[in-house]
Write a protein that holds these residues in place. Structure first.
Motif, PDB file in Angstrom:
ATOM      1  N   LEU A   1       0.841  -1.193   0.000  1.00 15.47           N
ATOM      2  CA  LEU A   1       0.000   0.000   0.000  1.00 15.47           C
ATOM      3  C   LEU A   1       0.877   1.245   0.000  1.00 15.47           C
ATOM      4  O   LEU A   1       1.936   1.279   0.615  1.00 15.47           O
ATOM      5  N   ARG A   2       0.413   2.260  -0.709  1.00 17.54           N
ATOM      6  CA  ARG A   2       1.115   3.540  -0.735  1.00 17.54           C
ATOM      7  C   ARG A   2       0.100   4.639  -0.485  1.00 17.54           C
ATOM      8  O   ARG A   2      -0.983   4.630  -1.053  1.00 17.54           O
ATOM      9  N   ARG A   3       0.456   5.551   0.403  1.00 18.11           N
ATOM     10  CA  ARG A   3      -0.425   6.656   0.758  1.00 18.11           C
ATOM     11  C   ARG A   3       0.118   7.920   0.110  1.00 18.11           C
ATOM     12  O   ARG A   3       1.308   8.213   0.209  1.00 18.11           O
ATOM     13  N   SER A   4      -0.764   8.690  -0.556  1.00 15.32           N
ATOM     14  CA  SER A   4      -0.345   9.927  -1.240  1.00 15.32           C
ATOM     15  C   SER A   4      -1.235  11.091  -0.821  1.00 15.32           C
ATOM     16  O   SER A   4      -2.445  10.932  -0.653  1.00 15.32           O
ATOM     17  N   ARG A   5      -0.603  12.249  -0.673  1.00 13.20           N
ATOM     18  CA  ARG A   5      -1.348  13.465  -0.325  1.00 13.20           C
ATOM     19  C   ARG A   5      -2.186  13.896  -1.524  1.00 13.20           C
ATOM     20  O   ARG A   5      -1.722  13.906  -2.655  1.00 13.20           O
ATOM     21  N   ARG A   6      -3.450  14.244  -1.259  1.00 15.85           N
ATOM     22  CA  ARG A   6      -4.368  14.744  -2.285  1.00 15.85           C
ATOM     23  C   ARG A   6      -4.719  16.190  -1.942  1.00 15.85           C
ATOM     24  O   ARG A   6      -5.680  16.455  -1.229  1.00 15.85           O
ATOM     25  N   PRO A   7      -3.891  17.153  -2.406  1.00  9.89           N
ATOM     26  CA  PRO A   7      -4.084  18.554  -2.015  1.00  9.89           C
ATOM     27  C   PRO A   7      -5.459  19.095  -2.394  1.00  9.89           C
ATOM     28  O   PRO A   7      -6.004  19.936  -1.691  1.00  9.89           O
ATOM     29  N   GLU A   8      -6.030  18.605  -3.486  1.00 13.83           N
ATOM     30  CA  GLU A   8      -7.335  19.109  -3.911  1.00 13.83           C
ATOM     31  C   GLU A   8      -8.449  18.712  -2.940  1.00 13.83           C
ATOM     32  O   GLU A   8      -9.500  19.337  -2.889  1.00 13.83           O
ATOM     33  N   LEU A   9      -8.190  17.650  -2.144  1.00 15.44           N
ATOM     34  CA  LEU A   9      -9.166  17.208  -1.147  1.00 15.44           C
ATOM     35  C   LEU A   9      -8.751  17.571   0.274  1.00 15.44           C
ATOM     36  O   LEU A   9      -9.546  17.487   1.201  1.00 15.44           O
ATOM     37  N   GLY A  10      -7.460  17.899   0.459  1.00 14.42           N
ATOM     38  CA  GLY A  10      -6.955  18.223   1.784  1.00 14.42           C
ATOM     39  C   GLY A  10      -6.745  17.022   2.673  1.00 14.42           C
ATOM     40  O   GLY A  10      -6.763  17.135   3.889  1.00 14.42           O
ATOM     41  N   VAL A  11      -6.544  15.841   2.056  1.00 11.05           N
ATOM     42  CA  VAL A  11      -6.342  14.609   2.815  1.00 11.05           C
ATOM     43  C   VAL A  11      -5.258  13.764   2.194  1.00 11.05           C
ATOM     44  O   VAL A  11      -4.810  14.028   1.080  1.00 11.05           O
ATOM     45  N   VAL A  12      -4.849  12.725   2.918  1.00 13.06           N
ATOM     46  CA  VAL A  12      -3.912  11.722   2.414  1.00 13.06           C
ATOM     47  C   VAL A  12      -4.701  10.436   2.249  1.00 13.06           C
ATOM     48  O   VAL A  12      -5.383  10.004   3.169  1.00 13.06           O
ATOM     49  N   LEU A  13      -4.619   9.825   1.066  1.00 15.04           N
ATOM     50  CA  LEU A  13      -5.395   8.623   0.774  1.00 15.04           C
ATOM     51  C   LEU A  13      -4.506   7.504   0.248  1.00 15.04           C
ATOM     52  O   LEU A  13      -3.423   7.763  -0.273  1.00 15.04           O
ATOM     53  N   ILE A  14      -4.992   6.276   0.373  1.00 11.81           N
ATOM     54  CA  ILE A  14      -4.307   5.124  -0.238  1.00 11.81           C
ATOM     55  C   ILE A  14      -4.377   5.312  -1.753  1.00 11.81           C
ATOM     56  O   ILE A  14      -5.442   5.570  -2.318  1.00 11.81           O
ATOM     57  N   ASP A  15      -3.244   5.191  -2.416  1.00  8.24           N
ATOM     58  CA  ASP A  15      -3.160   5.318  -3.880  1.00  8.24           C
ATOM     59  C   ASP A  15      -3.180   3.936  -4.485  1.00  8.24           C
ATOM     60  O   ASP A  15      -2.197   3.194  -4.412  1.00  8.24           O
ATOM     61  N   LEU A  16      -4.296   3.543  -5.063  1.00  9.26           N
ATOM     62  CA  LEU A  16      -4.448   2.199  -5.624  1.00  9.26           C
ATOM     63  C   LEU A  16      -3.667   2.019  -6.915  1.00  9.26           C
ATOM     64  O   LEU A  16      -3.462   0.899  -7.363  1.00  9.26           O
ATOM     65  N   ASP A  17      -3.223   3.114  -7.532  1.00  7.19           N
ATOM     66  CA  ASP A  17      -2.474   3.024  -8.795  1.00  7.19           C
ATOM     67  C   ASP A  17      -0.958   3.003  -8.584  1.00  7.19           C
ATOM     68  O   ASP A  17      -0.210   2.891  -9.535  1.00  7.19           O
ATOM     69  N   ALA A  18      -0.509   3.133  -7.337  1.00  9.01           N
ATOM     70  CA  ALA A  18       0.935   3.205  -7.064  1.00  9.01           C
ATOM     71  C   ALA A  18       1.592   1.859  -7.215  1.00  9.01           C
ATOM     72  O   ALA A  18       1.041   0.832  -7.082  1.00  9.01           O
TER      73      ALA A  18
END
Length: 89
Positions: free
Chosen positions: A72-89
Motif C-alpha cells: 500500500l502507498r499513501r499519497s497526499r491529495r491537495p485538492e481534497l486536503g487529505v492523504v489517501l491510499i493510492d491504488l495506482d501506485a
C-alpha cells in the motif's frame, strides 16, 4: 475542502482498547505510515472512537498484523486536503 478534524487527548485511566483496525502504507516520503481507527473503553463505562494518533500501552496490547497481497502507498491529495491510499501506485 479543508480538513477540519478535531483531536482530543484522553487523560483518564484505565483505558481498554476494545477494537482497532487500520493499515501500514508507505507515505510520500517513502517511510511506513500507520493509520488506525480505534474504539476505547473508559473507566466510567463510556466509549470513544476515532483516529488513534498516539498512546502508551501498559502492561500489554494484543495486535495481529496481516500482510496484504500488495504494497500500500499513501499519497497526499491537495485538492481534497487529505492523504489517501493510492491504488495506482
Amino acid at each position: 475542502m479543508k480538513n477540519s478534524a478535531r483531536h482530543s487527548a484522553l487523560d483518564v485511566k484505565p483505558i481498554v482498547a476494545m477494537s482497532a483496525i487500520g493499515d501500514v502504507a508507505l507515505g510520500d516520503d517513502g517511510k511506513p505510515s500507520l493509520h488506525v481507527h480505534a474504539v476505547l473503553g473508559l473507566s466510567d463505562g463510556s466509549i470513544r472512537g476515532g483516529h488513534l494518533l498516539d498512546g502508551i500501552v501498559r502492561p500489554t496490547l494484543e495486535v495481529t498484523l496481516v500482510e496484504a497481497p500488495g504494497h500500500l502507498r499513501r499519497s497526499r491529495r491537495p485538492e481534497l486536503g487529505v492523504v489517501l491510499i493510492d491504488l495506482d501506485a
